[in-house]
Design an enzyme around this catalytic site. Structure first.
Site, PDB file in Angstrom:
ATOM      1  N   ASP A   1      -5.997   7.525   4.716  1.00 10.32           N
ATOM      2  CA  ASP A   1      -6.110   8.082   3.367  1.00 10.32           C
ATOM      3  C   ASP A   1      -7.480   8.722   3.133  1.00 10.32           C
ATOM      4  O   ASP A   1      -7.591   9.740   2.441  1.00 10.32           O
ATOM      5  CB  ASP A   1      -5.860   6.990   2.320  1.00 10.32           C
ATOM      6  CG  ASP A   1      -4.395   6.608   2.246  1.00 10.32           C
ATOM      7  OD1 ASP A   1      -3.543   7.427   2.634  1.00 10.32           O
ATOM      8  OD2 ASP A   1      -4.097   5.478   1.809  1.00 10.32           O
TER       9      ASP A   1
ATOM     10  N   HIS B   1       0.839  -1.202   0.000  1.00 11.44           N
ATOM     11  CA  HIS B   1       0.000   0.000   0.000  1.00 11.44           C
ATOM     12  C   HIS B   1       0.878   1.258   0.000  1.00 11.44           C
ATOM     13  O   HIS B   1       0.676   2.164  -0.821  1.00 11.44           O
ATOM     14  CB  HIS B   1      -0.897  -0.026   1.239  1.00 11.44           C
ATOM     15  CG  HIS B   1      -1.714   1.208   1.448  1.00 11.44           C
ATOM     16  ND1 HIS B   1      -3.070   1.245   1.248  1.00 11.44           N
ATOM     17  CD2 HIS B   1      -1.375   2.456   1.860  1.00 11.44           C
ATOM     18  CE1 HIS B   1      -3.526   2.453   1.507  1.00 11.44           C
ATOM     19  NE2 HIS B   1      -2.514   3.221   1.894  1.00 11.44           N
ATOM     20  N   GLU B   2       1.849   1.311   0.899  1.00 17.34           N
ATOM     21  CA  GLU B   2       2.721   2.478   0.989  1.00 17.34           C
ATOM     22  C   GLU B   2       3.606   2.622  -0.244  1.00 17.34           C
ATOM     23  O   GLU B   2       3.960   3.743  -0.634  1.00 17.34           O
ATOM     24  CB  GLU B   2       3.587   2.389   2.250  1.00 17.34           C
ATOM     25  CG  GLU B   2       2.814   2.465   3.552  1.00 17.34           C
ATOM     26  CD  GLU B   2       2.015   3.752   3.683  1.00 17.34           C
ATOM     27  OE1 GLU B   2       2.507   4.803   3.224  1.00 17.34           O
ATOM     28  OE2 GLU B   2       0.890   3.694   4.222  1.00 17.34           O
TER      29      GLU B   2
ATOM     30  N   HIS C   1       1.880   4.808  -2.722  1.00 16.13           N
ATOM     31  CA  HIS C   1       2.100   6.227  -2.445  1.00 16.13           C
ATOM     32  C   HIS C   1       3.485   6.663  -2.924  1.00 16.13           C
ATOM     33  O   HIS C   1       3.643   7.723  -3.541  1.00 16.13           O
ATOM     34  CB  HIS C   1       1.997   6.498  -0.937  1.00 16.13           C
ATOM     35  CG  HIS C   1       0.633   6.309  -0.362  1.00 16.13           C
ATOM     36  ND1 HIS C   1      -0.499   6.890  -0.904  1.00 16.13           N
ATOM     37  CD2 HIS C   1       0.214   5.616   0.732  1.00 16.13           C
ATOM     38  CE1 HIS C   1      -1.555   6.552  -0.174  1.00 16.13           C
ATOM     39  NE2 HIS C   1      -1.144   5.782   0.819  1.00 16.13           N
TER      40      HIS C   1
END
Length: 288
Positions: free
Chosen positions: A136, A42-43, A46
């Site tokens: 988020d 997930h990170e 980003h």
């Protein structure tokens, strides 16, 4: 190009190290590794999107309840970039679903592991989309509000909303619904984080102003502000919007109006340290 540019620096919170040790002792190491793998993926979403926009990134911190990408760009980059960087994290979960379907179809990984990964991937995705800071969903809420409201008001609203929502959930779980320790701890952690951010809100706003003063903020339009002559500079700054340069019109007695540029106000505050002078006095001094 070096490989370091495409691999983020990953920091592990000390408390997470304790949880990893405990997971070894309690036989939950596989579950924890699945969760951390999903969080890291997930990170990484980003990170990749931020790299596309050439953001300055310090690294990624993994902690007990998730992860966070540390960057210098908050509040200074175009709002569209910040939204895309924020969305890139949740978007990664779709790739995880595709990967899990592939692994399941080819019997590469035991079905029990696939089922766990599906559950945690869905849970992390849905939790992360809650409109609570600093998730988020909360960041998206702030970004939308900061396009409609002054920066300071948008930030304060999101923090207050998140604190109130966390308190309501904790009370409801304690009194009205079956108690779940993990959910209780998650919302308690969010409450503590938001309380800390509320205490730091003044410094967040000062950083926003300083970066405007130093010309580091993205500006794409002009928005006039009308204020009374007797208010102080900080009250004027509270009306500043993201991505807007402000022409400030000061109203004096007798319906007299004079204008002053926002950079003159910022210079007066940060360089000349006119913290307690009303804007009318500063405007008159500059025009005289």
């Amino acid at each position: 190009m070096t490989l370091r540019r495409f691999i983020p620096v990953i920091h592990i919170h000390p408390i997470l190290l304790i949880f990893i040790i405990v997971s070894f002792l309690t036989g939950t190491f596989i579950e924890l590794m699945i969760i951390l793998g999903i969080v890291l993926f997930h990170e990484f979403g980003h990170f990749i999107m931020a790299k596309v926009f050439k953001w300055r990134i310090r690294g990624i911190m993994l902690w007990v309840f998730g992860g966070v990408m540390d960057t210098d760009e908050n509040g200074t980059s175009p709002l569209s970039e910040e939204i895309m960087v924020t969305i890139a994290g949740p978007f990664q979960h779709l790739f995880i679903y595709v990967l899990l379907l592939f692994l399941s179809a080819n019997s590469i990984v035991p079905s029990s592991i696939i089922e766990l990964a599906f559950f945690y991937n869905s849970a992390i995705l849905l939790f992360n989309l809650l409109p609570l800071w600093p998730l988020d969903g909360g960041k998206l809420l702030f970004q939308i509000l900061s396009a409609l409201l002054p920066y300071r008001k948008a930030y304060d609203f999101v923090i207050i909303f998140s604190i109130c929502t966390c308190i309501i959930f904790l009370v409801v779980q304690l009194l009205f619904i079956p108690f779940t320790l993990s959910a209780f701890m998650l919302f308690l952690f969010l409450l503590v984080e938001n309380r800390s951010d509320w205490k730091q809100r003044y410094y967040v706003f000062m950083r926003f102003l300083l970066r405007r003063y130093h010309g580091e903020s993205y500006i794409k339009g002009v928005r006039p502000i009308e204020v009374s002559h007797h208010i102080f500079l900080m009250d004027v700054f509270s009306n500043f919007y993201r991505e807007k340069r402000h022409s400030i019109y000061v109203t004096f007695p007798g319906n007299i109006r004079e204008s002053i540029d926002e950079m003159d106000c910022l210079h007066s505050y940060f360089h000349e340290r006119n913290y307690s002078k009303p804007i009318g006095e500063i405007t008159s001094h500059l025009s005289g």
